[in-house]
Design a protein around this motif. Structure first.
Motif, PDB file in Angstrom:
ATOM      1  N   GLU A  37       5.167  -6.721   4.084  1.00 41.29           N
ATOM      2  CA  GLU A  37       5.663  -7.919   5.269  1.00 41.29           C
ATOM      3  C   GLU A  37       6.879  -8.747   4.408  1.00 41.29           C
ATOM      4  N   LEU A  38       6.475  -9.646   3.313  1.00 39.39           N
ATOM      5  CA  LEU A  38       7.313  -9.864   2.408  1.00 39.39           C
ATOM      6  C   LEU A  38       7.787  -8.935   1.236  1.00 39.39           C
ATOM      7  N   ASN A  39       8.124  -8.323   1.101  1.00 43.22           N
ATOM      8  CA  ASN A  39       8.590  -7.510   0.327  1.00 43.22           C
ATOM      9  C   ASN A  39       8.393  -7.402  -1.293  1.00 43.22           C
ATOM     10  N   ASN A  40       6.828  -7.700  -1.551  1.00 42.86           N
ATOM     11  CA  ASN A  40       6.145  -7.930  -2.775  1.00 42.86           C
ATOM     12  C   ASN A  40       6.704  -9.551  -2.950  1.00 42.86           C
ATOM     13  N   GLY A  41       7.146 -10.128  -1.833  1.00 40.53           N
ATOM     14  CA  GLY A  41       6.838 -11.628  -2.288  1.00 40.53           C
ATOM     15  C   GLY A  41       8.261 -12.445  -1.801  1.00 40.53           C
ATOM     16  N   VAL A  42       8.952 -11.173  -2.324  1.00 45.31           N
ATOM     17  CA  VAL A  42      10.322 -11.384  -1.814  1.00 45.31           C
ATOM     18  C   VAL A  42      10.651 -12.083  -0.182  1.00 45.31           C
ATOM     19  N   LYS A  43      10.722 -12.393   0.510  1.00 46.28           N
ATOM     20  CA  LYS A  43      11.202 -12.950   1.655  1.00 46.28           C
ATOM     21  C   LYS A  43      10.474 -13.818   1.162  1.00 46.28           C
ATOM     22  N   TRP A  44      11.749 -14.670   2.860  1.00 49.97           N
ATOM     23  CA  TRP A  44      11.051 -16.387   3.062  1.00 49.97           C
ATOM     24  C   TRP A  44      10.253 -16.143   4.168  1.00 49.97           C
ATOM     25  N   PHE A  45       9.039 -16.945   4.147  1.00 52.69           N
ATOM     26  CA  PHE A  45       7.933 -16.627   5.680  1.00 52.69           C
ATOM     27  C   PHE A  45       7.938 -18.485   5.559  1.00 52.69           C
ATOM     28  N   ASN A  46       7.182 -19.004   7.426  1.00 54.19           N
ATOM     29  CA  ASN A  46       6.616 -19.489   7.836  1.00 54.19           C
ATOM     30  C   ASN A  46       5.380 -19.903   7.015  1.00 54.19           C
ATOM     31  N   VAL A  47       5.453 -21.427   6.690  1.00 60.52           N
ATOM     32  CA  VAL A  47       3.634 -21.838   6.208  1.00 60.52           C
ATOM     33  C   VAL A  47       4.012 -23.245   6.495  1.00 60.52           C
ATOM     34  N   ARG A  48       2.524 -23.550   6.621  1.00 64.29           N
ATOM     35  CA  ARG A  48       2.064 -24.725   7.578  1.00 64.29           C
ATOM     36  C   ARG A  48       1.358 -25.260   6.265  1.00 64.29           C
ATOM     37  N   LEU A  49       2.123 -26.731   5.431  1.00 64.63           N
ATOM     38  CA  LEU A  49       1.458 -27.121   3.911  1.00 64.63           C
ATOM     39  C   LEU A  49       1.115 -28.439   4.275  1.00 64.63           C
ATOM     40  N   ARG A  50       0.479 -29.449   3.545  1.00 66.18           N
ATOM     41  CA  ARG A  50       0.033 -31.151   3.505  1.00 66.18           C
ATOM     42  C   ARG A  50       0.148 -31.030   2.005  1.00 66.18           C
ATOM     43  N   VAL A  51       1.225 -32.052   2.034  1.00 65.57           N
ATOM     44  CA  VAL A  51       1.928 -32.821   1.171  1.00 65.57           C
ATOM     45  C   VAL A  51       1.740 -34.301   1.376  1.00 65.57           C
ATOM     46  N   ASP A  52       2.165 -35.133   0.152  1.00 66.76           N
ATOM     47  CA  ASP A  52       1.299 -36.228  -0.160  1.00 66.76           C
ATOM     48  C   ASP A  52       2.212 -37.267   1.325  1.00 66.76           C
ATOM     49  N   ASN A  53       3.791 -36.520   1.923  1.00 67.56           N
ATOM     50  CA  ASN A  53       3.259 -37.262   3.437  1.00 67.56           C
ATOM     51  C   ASN A  53       3.221 -36.406   4.703  1.00 67.56           C
ATOM     52  N   GLY A  54       2.176 -36.161   4.339  1.00 64.60           N
ATOM     53  CA  GLY A  54       1.641 -35.546   5.965  1.00 64.60           C
ATOM     54  C   GLY A  54       1.279 -33.132   6.229  1.00 64.60           C
ATOM     55  N   ILE A  55       1.177 -33.286   7.041  1.00 69.92           N
ATOM     56  CA  ILE A  55       1.663 -31.922   7.306  1.00 69.92           C
ATOM     57  C   ILE A  55       2.252 -31.383   7.857  1.00 69.92           C
TER      58      ILE A  55
END
Length: 129
Positions: free
Chosen positions: A20-38
């Motif tokens: 799906e990501l062509n060995n990690g090259v393609k961009w994808f959507n991800v939900r992350l928790r960082v210091d200012n929230g999710i």
């Protein structure tokens, strides 16, 4: 970033990365928790992941560095609010950030953890310098 999953999820992850990501090259959507929230981000892998590493009886762990299309920074309004509430000029704020790298003290007498006391405060038993 660390991914912890079961064996079946591990196989799906490796296939997703490859096909799906062509060995990690393609961009994808991800939900992350960082210091200012999710928040939802658009990311891609910075090189190949590390793993799979067995973690317990049924868990597999991968770690990787993600590059984000948009950095997690506060909005201009939030920055202005923090700046005004802190009462610091930009130069003073930068000096405080510099202090982060130079004034760490042990959390306790036998602790392996370190903390930075608030500016101007002395910590009992810790000499300044």
């Amino acid at each position: 970033m660390t991914f912890l999953m079961c064996n079946e999820q591990s196989e799906i992850f490796r296939g997703w990365y490859r096909w799906e990501l062509n060995n990690g090259v393609k961009w994808f959507n991800v939900r992350l928790r960082v210091d200012n929230g999710i928040k939802d981000y658009v990311a891609h892998f910075d090189g190949i992941y590390d793993g799979p590493n067995v973690d317990g009886f049924f868990a597999v762990k991968y770690s990787a560095t993600l590059l984000l299309r948009e950095r997690p920074v506060p909005s201009e309004e939030r920055y202005a609010e923090m700046h005004l509430l802190g009462g610091l000029t930009v130069e003073e704020a930068l000096a405080e950030i510099q202090n982060i790298n130079t004034h760490w003290v042990p959390y306790g007498p036998d602790s392996d953890y370190y903390v930075m006391p608030p500016s101007g405060r002395q910590v009992a038993g810790v000499a300044d310098g």
